[in-house]
Design a protein around this motif. Structure first.
Motif, PDB file in Angstrom:
ATOM      1  N   ASP A 147      36.630  44.192  32.994  1.00  0.00           N
ATOM      2  CA  ASP A 147      36.675  44.101  34.450  1.00  0.00           C
ATOM      3  C   ASP A 147      36.367  42.651  34.775  1.00  0.00           C
ATOM      4  N   HIS A 195      37.327  51.458  28.793  1.00  0.00           N
ATOM      5  CA  HIS A 195      36.216  50.591  28.381  1.00  0.00           C
ATOM      6  C   HIS A 195      35.594  51.050  27.056  1.00  0.00           C
ATOM      7  N   GLU A 223      43.406  49.245  40.448  1.00  0.00           N
ATOM      8  CA  GLU A 223      42.276  48.457  39.950  1.00  0.00           C
ATOM      9  C   GLU A 223      42.767  47.072  39.521  1.00  0.00           C
ATOM     10  N   TRP A 276      41.269  44.462  39.089  1.00  0.00           N
ATOM     11  CA  TRP A 276      40.302  43.728  38.245  1.00  0.00           C
ATOM     12  C   TRP A 276      40.272  44.214  36.802  1.00  0.00           C
ATOM     13  N   HIS A 277      40.932  45.329  36.498  1.00  0.00           N
ATOM     14  CA  HIS A 277      40.803  45.935  35.172  1.00  0.00           C
ATOM     15  C   HIS A 277      41.992  45.595  34.277  1.00  0.00           C
TER      16      HIS A 277
HETATM   17 ZN   LIG Z   1      37.462  48.752  34.280  1.00  0.00          ZN
END
Ligand SMILES: [Zn+2]
Length: 178
Positions: A123, A116, A169, A171-172
């Motif tokens: 996300d 990030h 993850e 969503w990432h």
């Molecule tokens: Zn993330």
């Protein structure tokens, strides 16, 4: 001191303050992520917070979101750019709640090592699914991303059993064309 030396020394201080092992940067498989020179404001996120991305990542994300929307798939931002200090404060808050640094580092990268910081990672969420939940991996939105995100320059950074030692993850996603 060069910019890079300054970055290294401020990261070292942030790490020491959190009790992150001194060998973290060499023992973790994550690359150092520098903060970008330029960021632009995006639309507000799911929580109505201002978010920022690099200009190229923002334009690619906007195109991808619009394409998904036009195919009946809801996709929205939950988080985008996060600075070193933000990552520090996030980890400090978890330590405060009694989690161990080892447990935290399995789900959060140390300051300097979160994708990030690059301003290229997002996300994502979709209606009807809890934010940042592994259940996102079972949604239509996730399936759509698996099939189409590559056309917009995005890829999933942390699939199951990834070499970084980070939990799955779904969503990432990161814009990797810059
Ligand atoms: Zn993330």
């Amino acid at each position: 001191m060069s910019n890079n030396d300054e970055t290294q020394s401020s990261l070292k201080q942030l790490h020491q303050g959190l009790g992150i092992p001194a060998d973290y940067s060499t023992s973790c498989a994550l690359p150092l992520c520098l903060e970008p020179a330029a960021l632009v404001d995006t639309e507000l996120d799911f929580y109505q917070r201002q978010q920022r991305l690099t200009p190229a990542a923002f334009s690619a994300w906007s195109e991808m979101r619009d394409a998904a929307t036009s195919q009946g798939i809801s996709l929205f931002l939950i988080s985008a750019f996060r600075g070193y200090q933000y990552q520090h404060d996030l980890i400090a808050a978890k330590l405060e709640k009694g989690q161990t640094i080892e447990a935290i580092l399995r789900v959060n990268a140390a300051p300097g090592y979160s994708e990030h910081h690059s301003g290229r990672a997002v996300d994502l969420g979709t209606l009807g699914c809890d934010a940042l939940s592994e259940k996102f991996g079972e949604t239509k939105a996730y399936q759509w991303l698996v099939e189409h995100s590559g056309s917009y320059g995005f890829s999933l950074t942390y699939p199951r059993d990834n070499p970084f030692g980070i939990d799955f993850e779904p969503w990432h996603w990161c814009y990797t064309q810059e």
